[in-house]
Design a protein around this motif. Structure first.
Motif, mmCIF file in Angstrom:
data_model
loop_
_atom_site.group_PDB
_atom_site.id
_atom_site.type_symbol
_atom_site.label_atom_id
_atom_site.label_comp_id
_atom_site.label_asym_id
_atom_site.label_seq_id
_atom_site.Cartn_x
_atom_site.Cartn_y
_atom_site.Cartn_z
ATOM 1 N N GLU A 250 0.781 -1.231 0.000
ATOM 2 C CA GLU A 250 0.000 0.000 0.000
ATOM 3 C C GLU A 250 0.818 1.289 0.000
ATOM 4 O OE1 GLU A 250 -2.799 -0.136 3.201
ATOM 5 O OE2 GLU A 250 -3.682 -2.055 2.566
ATOM 6 N N HIS A 251 2.058 1.242 0.473
ATOM 7 C CA HIS A 251 2.832 2.476 0.632
ATOM 8 C C HIS A 251 4.023 2.571 -0.328
ATOM 9 C CE1 HIS A 251 0.774 3.628 4.430
ATOM 10 N NE2 HIS A 251 0.662 2.321 4.576
ATOM 11 N N LEU A 252 4.704 1.474 -0.532
ATOM 12 C CA LEU A 252 5.931 1.490 -1.333
ATOM 13 C C LEU A 252 5.734 2.041 -2.750
ATOM 14 C CD1 LEU A 252 8.949 0.813 -1.369
ATOM 15 C CD2 LEU A 252 8.344 -1.520 -2.069
ATOM 16 N N PRO A 253 4.664 1.659 -3.471
ATOM 17 C CA PRO A 253 4.523 2.153 -4.850
ATOM 18 C C PRO A 253 4.469 3.671 -4.974
ATOM 19 C CG PRO A 253 3.040 0.303 -4.458
ATOM 20 C CD PRO A 253 3.599 0.700 -3.118
ATOM 21 N N SER A 254 4.003 4.369 -3.958
ATOM 22 C CA SER A 254 3.832 5.826 -4.041
ATOM 23 C C SER A 254 5.044 6.607 -3.544
ATOM 24 C CB SER A 254 2.590 6.258 -3.256
ATOM 25 O OG SER A 254 2.738 5.946 -1.880
ATOM 26 N N LEU A 255 6.092 5.918 -3.084
ATOM 27 C CA LEU A 255 7.269 6.616 -2.585
ATOM 28 C C LEU A 255 8.070 7.231 -3.720
ATOM 29 C CD1 LEU A 255 8.701 4.238 0.196
ATOM 30 C CD2 LEU A 255 7.058 6.106 0.410
ATOM 31 N N THR A 256 8.836 8.266 -3.388
ATOM 32 C CA THR A 256 9.743 8.862 -4.372
ATOM 33 C C THR A 256 10.903 7.910 -4.643
ATOM 34 O OG1 THR A 256 11.141 9.942 -2.721
ATOM 35 C CG2 THR A 256 9.177 11.151 -3.459
ATOM 36 N N GLU A 257 11.638 8.155 -5.715
ATOM 37 C CA GLU A 257 12.778 7.299 -6.051
ATOM 38 C C GLU A 257 13.852 7.368 -4.960
ATOM 39 O OE1 GLU A 257 12.595 5.156 -8.642
ATOM 40 O OE2 GLU A 257 10.571 6.012 -8.623
ATOM 41 N N PHE A 258 14.022 8.538 -4.374
ATOM 42 C CA PHE A 258 14.984 8.679 -3.278
ATOM 43 C C PHE A 258 14.555 7.836 -2.081
ATOM 44 C CE2 PHE A 258 15.983 10.800 0.769
ATOM 45 C CZ PHE A 258 17.368 10.706 0.740
ATOM 46 N N GLN A 259 13.258 7.871 -1.749
ATOM 47 C CA GLN A 259 12.750 7.095 -0.623
ATOM 48 C C GLN A 259 12.894 5.594 -0.877
ATOM 49 O OE1 GLN A 259 8.854 8.911 -0.570
ATOM 50 N NE2 GLN A 259 9.329 10.084 1.297
ATOM 51 N N LYS A 260 12.661 5.177 -2.105
ATOM 52 C CA LYS A 260 12.827 3.763 -2.457
ATOM 53 C C LYS A 260 14.286 3.326 -2.300
ATOM 54 C CE LYS A 260 8.871 3.452 -5.594
ATOM 55 N NZ LYS A 260 8.410 3.293 -6.982
ATOM 56 N N SER A 261 15.205 4.220 -2.658
ATOM 57 C CA SER A 261 16.628 3.917 -2.482
ATOM 58 C C SER A 261 16.975 3.765 -1.004
ATOM 59 C CB SER A 261 17.486 5.025 -3.103
ATOM 60 O OG SER A 261 17.325 5.069 -4.501
ATOM 61 N N GLN A 262 16.364 4.613 -0.188
ATOM 62 C CA GLN A 262 16.611 4.523 1.251
ATOM 63 C C GLN A 262 16.067 3.214 1.819
ATOM 64 O OE1 GLN A 262 15.128 6.446 5.356
ATOM 65 N NE2 GLN A 262 15.219 7.901 3.661
ATOM 66 N N ILE A 263 14.874 2.811 1.378
ATOM 67 C CA ILE A 263 14.295 1.536 1.811
ATOM 68 C C ILE A 263 15.199 0.382 1.393
ATOM 69 C CG2 ILE A 263 12.401 -0.091 1.419
ATOM 70 C CD1 ILE A 263 11.529 2.020 3.273
ATOM 71 N N ALA A 264 15.728 0.447 0.176
ATOM 72 C CA ALA A 264 16.624 -0.603 -0.318
ATOM 73 C C ALA A 264 17.862 -0.712 0.568
ATOM 74 C CB ALA A 264 17.026 -0.303 -1.765
ATOM 75 N N LYS A 265 18.433 0.420 0.919
ATOM 76 C CA LYS A 265 19.604 0.431 1.804
ATOM 77 C C LYS A 265 19.263 -0.199 3.152
ATOM 78 C CE LYS A 265 22.436 3.667 4.496
ATOM 79 N NZ LYS A 265 22.730 5.095 4.773
ATOM 80 N N SER B 64 17.517 -2.864 -8.235
ATOM 81 C CA SER B 64 17.288 -1.757 -9.167
ATOM 82 C C SER B 64 17.848 -0.431 -8.665
ATOM 83 C CB SER B 64 15.789 -1.603 -9.443
ATOM 84 O OG SER B 64 15.094 -1.217 -8.270
ATOM 85 N N LYS B 65 17.992 -0.290 -7.338
ATOM 86 C CA LYS B 65 18.368 1.002 -6.780
ATOM 87 C C LYS B 65 19.821 1.089 -6.308
ATOM 88 C CE LYS B 65 14.459 3.060 -7.309
ATOM 89 N NZ LYS B 65 14.377 4.196 -8.271
ATOM 90 N N LEU B 66 20.458 -0.054 -6.044
ATOM 91 C CA LEU B 66 21.796 -0.019 -5.461
ATOM 92 C C LEU B 66 22.804 -0.752 -6.330
ATOM 93 C CD1 LEU B 66 20.905 -0.873 -1.735
ATOM 94 C CD2 LEU B 66 21.093 1.394 -2.785
ATOM 95 N N GLN B 67 23.981 -0.171 -6.453
ATOM 96 C CA GLN B 67 25.069 -0.853 -7.138
ATOM 97 C C GLN B 67 25.708 -1.868 -6.190
ATOM 98 O OE1 GLN B 67 27.772 2.185 -8.470
ATOM 99 N NE2 GLN B 67 26.354 2.992 -10.009
ATOM 100 N N LYS B 68 26.401 -2.855 -6.763
ATOM 101 C CA LYS B 68 27.018 -3.902 -5.949
ATOM 102 C C LYS B 68 28.012 -3.327 -4.943
ATOM 103 C CE LYS B 68 26.470 -7.959 -8.911
ATOM 104 N NZ LYS B 68 27.148 -9.089 -9.615
#
Length: 353
Positions: A174-189, A260-264
């Protein structure tokens, strides 16, 4: 990976004499006026649905009038002991709004909602049958994560404070799809760091509904953190993958986000950061950790075949001979934490020259 790698049902392990003494030493073992079994005497129940009319797997339970009065008083007293100093003065301002029971999962908890009648603020706490695995998990989380956990044990009853946050499965949907690309990168980290922390301390079964996402406003953005809320699968299973959230299909969306958001190189750096942070916490809590691990090593919290399987897999993963010599889950956890500590100290000692 799915449920085929998990045991169908993990048994509940009793609290040993050594663990009981440890809990008393560190102020976790406190007398409370109600037991888990007392709450099982409910006379009726109804299904609890969410706002979309989906079954939440919780039952709202009811007690006869005489017992309810006694139970309400005991639960308000437990709340006072857990949250405050146990003083009876606050009890007159508290109301037990609901008592819910969950038959899903190993712990089958009761969830108690307590409201302050002066301002309508409310909070939850949980009453569960005490399980040594879960207590080891709570203690390791308390010492090795960024978060302090508030819980009490009395004989075979466990009281836990509620861990606030958005359940991972709901957040992903419900929440992840609406996040900004920066926020998605933070979640990935954060998922990389969470994955590493679970593996280091052998906390298993971190499927999306067993952790929460905590969102905290910070100046002009929101900081996201991931916290586990279920500690039943602390160092029980025999497969290393079970202690790595990335291998559960329920977390596939998070894994795809990391790819998709983080390099190795970034992923590797975040893993190193998390190991270093955990190593510092190990050094800060060394005496208490040793006391806890002494309890784990003398305890029976898994099956011999699981111990043999896990120590072999971790040896193949680390090439550290100490894992091959581990005879129980406590020794495996000690070897894992020692491995992290030694690597951290080696790197920092080298940096001095």
């Amino acid at each position: 990976m799915g449920d085929d790698l998990m045991s169908k049902k993990k048994p509940s392990f009793p609290i040993s004499k050594e663990l009981d003494l440890y809990l008393s030493e560190y102020s976790r073992n406190i007398k409370i006026p109600i037991f888990y079994e007392d709450l099982l005497r409910f006379s009726g129940s109804i299904v609890v649905y969410d706002e979309d009319d989906n079954d939440t797997l919780w039952l709202r339970v009811f007690y006869n009038e005489f017992e309810r009065e006694e139970i309400d008083y005991a639960l308000k007293k437990v709340y006072s002991i857990l949250i405050s100093d146990g003083n009876d003065d606050i009890l007159q301002y508290l109301n037990v709004d609901t008592i819910d029971f969950c038959t899903f999962g190993n712990s089958q908890p009761f969830r108690v909602k307590v409201r302050n009648i002066l301002n309508d603020n409310f909070t939850y706490f949980y009453i569960k049958k005490a399980d040594a695995s879960r207590i080891y998990g709570l203690e390791l989380e308390h010492m090795l994560s960024p978060y302090n956990l508030n819980y009490l044990v009395y004989k075979d009853t466990l009281i836990e404070e509620h861990i606030a946050g958005i359940p991972g499965d709901i957040f992903i949907k419900e929440h992840l799809p609406s996040l900004t690309e920066f926020q998605k990168s933070q979640i990935a980290k954060e998922f990389v760091k969470f994955n590493e922390r679970c593996m280091i301390r052998l906390l298993g079964d971190m499927r999306s509904y067993n952790y929460v996402i905590v969102a905290t406003p910070d100046f002009d953005h929101v900081v996201y953190k991931i916290r586990p809320i279920d500690f039943d699968q602390q160092s029980y299973e025999g497969r290393l993958k079970i202690y790595r959230p990335q291998f559960f299909k329920e977390n596939n969306v998070m894994v795809d986000l990391v790819r998709s958001k983080l390099q190795k190189t970034s992923i590797g750096q975040y893993k190193i950061e998390e190991r270093s942070i955990v190593a510092k916490r190990i050094l800060n809590k060394l005496e208490q950790l040793r006391a806890l691990l002494n309890c784990m090593e003398s305890d029976h919290i898994s099956k011999p075949e699981y111990v043999e399987s896990l120590r072999g897999e971790i040896f193949n993963f680390t090439n550290d001979i100490k894992f091959k010599k581990a005879e129980n889950m406590g020794e495996i956890v000690r070897s894992a934490l020692d491995f992290i500590r030694r690597n951290y100290e080696d790197v920092n000692m080298k940096s001095l020259f």
